[in-house]
Design an enzyme around this catalytic site. Structure first.
Site, PDB file in Angstrom:
ATOM      1  N   ASP A 114      29.196   7.521 -33.632  1.00  0.00           N
ATOM      2  CA  ASP A 114      29.430   6.345 -32.811  1.00  0.00           C
ATOM      3  C   ASP A 114      30.711   6.509 -31.998  1.00  0.00           C
ATOM      4  O   ASP A 114      31.084   7.635 -31.646  1.00  0.00           O
ATOM      5  CB  ASP A 114      29.485   5.103 -33.727  1.00  0.00           C
ATOM      6  CG  ASP A 114      28.931   3.858 -33.062  1.00  0.00           C
ATOM      7  OD1 ASP A 114      29.496   3.451 -32.032  1.00  0.00           O
ATOM      8  OD2 ASP A 114      27.942   3.283 -33.551  1.00  0.00           O
ATOM      9  N   HIS A 175      32.472  -0.798 -31.029  1.00  0.00           N
ATOM     10  CA  HIS A 175      31.096  -0.580 -31.488  1.00  0.00           C
ATOM     11  C   HIS A 175      31.045   0.221 -32.789  1.00  0.00           C
ATOM     12  O   HIS A 175      30.325  -0.128 -33.731  1.00  0.00           O
ATOM     13  CB  HIS A 175      30.347   0.148 -30.362  1.00  0.00           C
ATOM     14  CG  HIS A 175      28.863   0.251 -30.546  1.00  0.00           C
ATOM     15  ND1 HIS A 175      28.278   1.289 -31.227  1.00  0.00           N
ATOM     16  CD2 HIS A 175      27.847  -0.536 -30.114  1.00  0.00           C
ATOM     17  CE1 HIS A 175      26.954   1.130 -31.195  1.00  0.00           C
ATOM     18  NE2 HIS A 175      26.674   0.029 -30.531  1.00  0.00           N
ATOM     19  N   SER A 494      21.614  -1.647 -32.396  1.00  0.00           N
ATOM     20  CA  SER A 494      22.801  -0.965 -32.926  1.00  0.00           C
ATOM     21  C   SER A 494      23.279  -1.597 -34.222  1.00  0.00           C
ATOM     22  O   SER A 494      23.802  -0.915 -35.094  1.00  0.00           O
ATOM     23  CB  SER A 494      23.965  -1.072 -31.942  1.00  0.00           C
ATOM     24  OG  SER A 494      23.897  -0.083 -30.975  1.00  0.00           O
TER      25      SER A 494
END
Ligand SMILES: *[C@@H]1O[C@H](CO)[C@@H](O)[C@H](O)[C@H]1NC(C)=O
Ligand SMILES: *[C@@H]1O[C@H](CO)[C@@H](O)[C@H](O)[C@H]1NC(C)=O
Ligand SMILES: *[C@@H]1O[C@H](CO)[C@@H](O)[C@H](O)[C@H]1NC(C)=O
Ligand SMILES: *[C@@H]1O[C@H](CO)[C@@H](O)[C@H](O)[C@H]1NC(C)=O
Ligand SMILES: *[C@@H]1O[C@H](CO)[C@@H](O)[C@H](O)[C@H]1NC(C)=O
Ligand SMILES: *[C@@H]1O[C@H](CO)[C@@H](O)[C@H](O)[C@H]1NC(C)=O
Ligand SMILES: *[C@@H]1O[C@H](CO)[C@@H](O)[C@H](O)[C@H]1NC(C)=O
Ligand SMILES: *[C@@H]1O[C@H](CO)[C@@H](O)[C@H](O)[C@H]1NC(C)=O
Ligand SMILES: *[C@@H]1O[C@H](CO)[C@@H](O)[C@H](O)[C@H]1NC(C)=O
Ligand SMILES: *[C@@H]1O[C@H](CO)[C@@H](O)[C@H](O)[C@H]1NC(C)=O
Length: 708
Positions: A114, A175, A494
């Site tokens: 990520d 994220h 996600s």
């Protein structure tokens, strides 16, 4: 003439057995094709720990020469992949009192591919953690001012994009911290985003370890880097890989860095969990296609964050957005974007959308601005409005001023109210959490099947919470007016993906010896059924159903799939022996005339494409392995809607097992008179039950369908 030089991945298949000097081999292969540059300048990266290949800067002509070389499986551009997020909020896990095996759990390592991680977040504190598991062979090489701990045990960064701004594993996006904490964050009391979605933030397996592979830098996520991260993660000794990013268009398996990396992970006993994508709700919108990984859709949870607006005439409307502002005073004047155009600056259309720069600040200041776009809040904020009313496009977002997003119908109502009076006014209330009894429902943005790359393997496989998820964040991004947060609310597949990765790690902590396919099967066959009618495109939206962590640890039976079975499937798809051998690295070969089809793969779901209006008879051979109790008998039941357009037979309809690990085979036969384009999908469910365990598999038959 302009020569475009691009980074390509040159994939050479499995590592050769015995002595092997990858760097010199790779430079040698390059020497043969390069026309100007030197091979050492061209080589970006060698893959050598888990599979064979390299990334290099090449011209189109050099690329062509390389692709035609013997031993080269494929040459494909290192593409930029997208993170599977749409901004938003909230959180859910399974009951905190669920049984855990902390000692075994702390031996499980989840590799997260990520944007990096914020290691100082309380979600990643190593309080009460012992030393890393002995099997761990990775490193902490996170760059400047990045230290690992006993929770975050590994860190690597990949930067083929040569991003000079984003040079450490420290997460400057948020994220990566979010996804890592969903999978394995610690229990953190009183986490909230400005008081909303308040509660305990926790990951699926709080005792598990995290290994962070930063494959996305500020400039994006390059497939060359993703492949490099697989190469390392497999060798480092991770147990589960969670990858919440992907392509936004179809890619062939042999050019799909995630599919290729996940194949090698599977061969090493590692399950890859992948987000299905946010390209929904159209059919054929998932580009997560390989059967050797789990593809995860996103659905709602029973806590819904809503927002209300009160109009001057007393009407109250409900919408969404993450609005933690309290508007003082009673009412604010309401003004329509369309009438606030700066003279000559923009046309009415643009100001009706509230495009920043188009609005007349002095006309807007201190008022609530009515906008016909999903981003109206940005313009309103720019113009100094007191609040904004904008269009709801299906996901809530963090807003910089009091804002509500309304569905089109309600937005029109506000417009007609605005028209009906000279003194239009309104007030936007602070968001609140309500119970959503319709949950779980697959989110509109979640990518749907069928699977364009392999028509007869259903994707997505499963759905998990992915709407309004509260989890750890990075303090770097300034969401709203310079405010930084430790916890944030996001939506996307996600967020669904690390829920399933955490649950896969949970299953692994109970069954450390299980193969990747056994864990995948356990997740899928124990999933909670979802209503076909309540979800757009039914089974194509949720696959086997909603993940159920508690049931997943005791599935009763599992559908195991070996590496040989997958290579057989590649043959059935038309790959030849040369290609398959290079990928598998063993002596498997394709039979002379391979008559099989991917539907024959021993997969926990059954899917077939049939021609329109033609009668069909399709057989699905399957084998299950008993992992429940010895001396158990399972009976087959087929759940199908009333007046179905197909008939399902199971033979034999009963399976008796004496021993654990015993295998039994059966055949599911599906017959029908023909499918139509008006109703192109028909589904049913096969359930094997011994009275304690229910082992469910969706059966899907589909024909050509319109893509809107
Ligand atoms: C390292 O990073 C942390 C977190 O951003 C920061 O608080 C600290 O000042 C940094 N230390 C150095 C030496 O840059
Ligand atoms: C990579 O970045 C460095 C530093 O920003 C720069 O000096 C170098 O020229 C770049 N290399 C390429 C191939 O873009
Ligand atoms: C409302 O009043 C409080 C306290 O005076 C203030 O902190 C807050 O910023 C005000 N809110 C708005 C939207 O003006
Ligand atoms: C902006 O709005 C104000 C007040 O409504 C008006 O007086 C002014 O002429 C407008 N300016 C422009 C550039 O349209
Ligand atoms: C508002 O009024 C204007 C002018 O009278 C008219 O053109 C428009 O259609 C009305 N809009 C709505 C939504 O009623
Ligand atoms: C307020 O105005 C809207 C739009 O004209 C209308 O639909 C609604 O019924 C009105 N509400 C009340 C309570 O009169
Ligand atoms: C799957 O592979 C196993 C061994 O690798 C083999 O025994 C079995 O027959 C294969 N199943 C199918 C359906 O090809
Ligand atoms: C195998 O398939 C590839 C790609 O389709 C093709 O280039 C190659 O010639 C084939 N090899 C054989 C031995 O048929
Ligand atoms: C593949 O088969 C050949 C000949 O049949 C044999 O020499 C070789 O060792 C085998 N390779 C592997 C990896 O099994
Ligand atoms: C299973 O059944 C066999 C024969 O009926 C018996 O010998 C054996 O003890 C049983 N095993 C268990 C675990 O009940």
């Amino acid at each position: 003439m302009l020569i475009i030089v691009q980074v390509y991945i040159v994939y050479l298949g499995s590592l050769p057995k015995g002595e092997f000097s990858p760097m010199s081999e790779h430079l040698g292969v390059l020497e043969d094709v390069l026309e100007g540059s030197s091979s050492t300048d061209s080589l970006v990266r060698s893959y050598k720990r888990s599979f064979n290949g390299f990334a290099a800067r090449l011209t189109e002509k050099e690329r062509e020469k390389l692709a035609n070389k013997e031993g080269v499986v494929s040459v494909f551009p290192s593409r930029i992949l997208k993170l599977h997020t749409t901004r938003s909020w909230d959180f859910m896990g399974f009951s905190e009192t669920s049984r855990h095996k902390p000692a075994l759990e702390s031996d499980v390592i989840i590799g997260v591919f990520d944007t990096g991680i914020w290691p100082e977040s309380p979600s990643f504190s190593d309080k009460d953690f012992g030393p890393p598991p002995r099997k761990w062979k990775g490193v902490c090489s996170g760059g400047k001012n990045f230290t690992c701990n006993k929770k975050v045990i590994g860190a690597r960064i990949y930067n083929s994009l040569n991003d000079s701004f984003d040079v450490s594993v420290r997460d400057i996006d948020g994220h990566g911290s979010h996804t890592a904490s969903i999978a394995a964050g610690n229990n953190v009391e009183h986490a909230s985003f400005h008081g909303l979605a308040q509660g305990k933030a926790r990951g699926g397996v709080p005792s598990a370890r995290l290994a962070i592979y930063k494959v996305c830098v500020f400039l994006g996520c390059a497939s060359a880097d993703i492949l490099a991260a697989f190469d390392d993660a497999i060798a480092d000794g991770v147990d589960i890989i969670s990858i919440s990013l992907g392509f936004d268009s179809a890619v062939a398996l042999e050019e799909d860095a995630i599919a290729i990396g996940a194949f090698h992970a599977m061969a090493g006993g590692i399950l890859t969990v992948h987000s299905a994508g946010n390209e929904g709700p159209e059919v054929f919108s998932t580009f997560s296609s390989a059967p050797w990984m789990v593809s995860v859709a996103a659905s709602t949870i029973d806590r819904k964050i809503i927002d209300r607006v009160v109009l001057g005439n007393g009407t109250e409307l409900t919408g969404r957005s993450f609005n933690y502002f309290t508007m003082n005073g009673s009412m604010y004047p309401l003004i329509y974007g369309k009438v606030t155009s700066r003279a000559n600056a923009c046309n009415n259309f643009l100001s009706q959308l509230c495009v920043p720069d188009c609005l007349n600040k002095s006309a807007v200041e201190g008022k609530i601005l009515l906008c016909e776009s999903a981003y109206g809040d940005e313009g309103a904020h720019w113009a100094g409005a007191a609040g904004s009313i904008k269009l709801d496009v299906g996901v809530s977002s963090v807003v910089p001023l009091p804002t509500i997003a309304l569905r089109g119908k309600d937005l029109r109502l506000v417009r007609s109210y605005y028209n009906s009076t000279k003194k239009a006014e309104a007030k936007i209330l602070k968001s609140e959490a309500i119970k959503d009894s319709s949950a779980p429902v697959v989110a509109p943005f979640s990518s749907r099947g069928p699977n364009a790359a392999i028509l007869e393997i259903m994707k997505p496989d499963i759905t998990a919470p992915g709407v309004d998820i509260l989890a750890a964040f990075s303090p770097i991004p300034k969401l709203v007016d310079g405010i930084s947060v430790e916890y944030n609310i996001l939506s996307g597949t996600s967020m669904a993906c690390p829920h399933v990765a955490g649950i896969a790690a949970y299953v692994k902590s109970f069954h450390p010896a299980w193969s990747a396919s056994a864990i995948r099967s356990a997740l899928m066959t124990t999933a909670r059924p979802m209503k076909v009618s309540a979800n757009l495109h039914g089974v194509l939206s949720f696959g086997s159903g909603h993940v159920d962590p508690v049931k997943a640890i005791s599935p009763g039976l599992v559908y195991e799939t070996t590496k040989d079975n997958y290579t057989q499937m590649l043959c059935d798809m038309g790959y030849n022996t040369t290609m398959v051998r290079l990928i598998s690295g063993d002596n498997s070969s394709c039979p002379k005339d391979s008559k099989g089809s991917p539907k024959d793969l021993n997969y926990p779901s059954m899917t077939v494409y049939v021609k329109q209006l033609r009668p069909f008879k399709v057989e699905f051979p399957r084998t299950v392995t008993n992992v429940g109790r010895s001396n158990s008998t399972y009976k087959a039941q087929v759940i199908i809607r009333k007046h179905p357009r197909m008939k399902v037979d199971v033979n034999p309809p009963m399976l008796s097992f004496k021993l654990i690990k015993e295998k039994k085979s059966f055949v599911v036969t599906v017959t029908g008179q023909g499918m139509t384009m008006e109703r192109p999908v028909e589904s049913a469910t096969l359930v094997w039950s011994d009275g304690t365990h229910t082992v469910r598999s969706p059966i899907t038959v589909y024909t050509d369908m319109l893509i809107d």
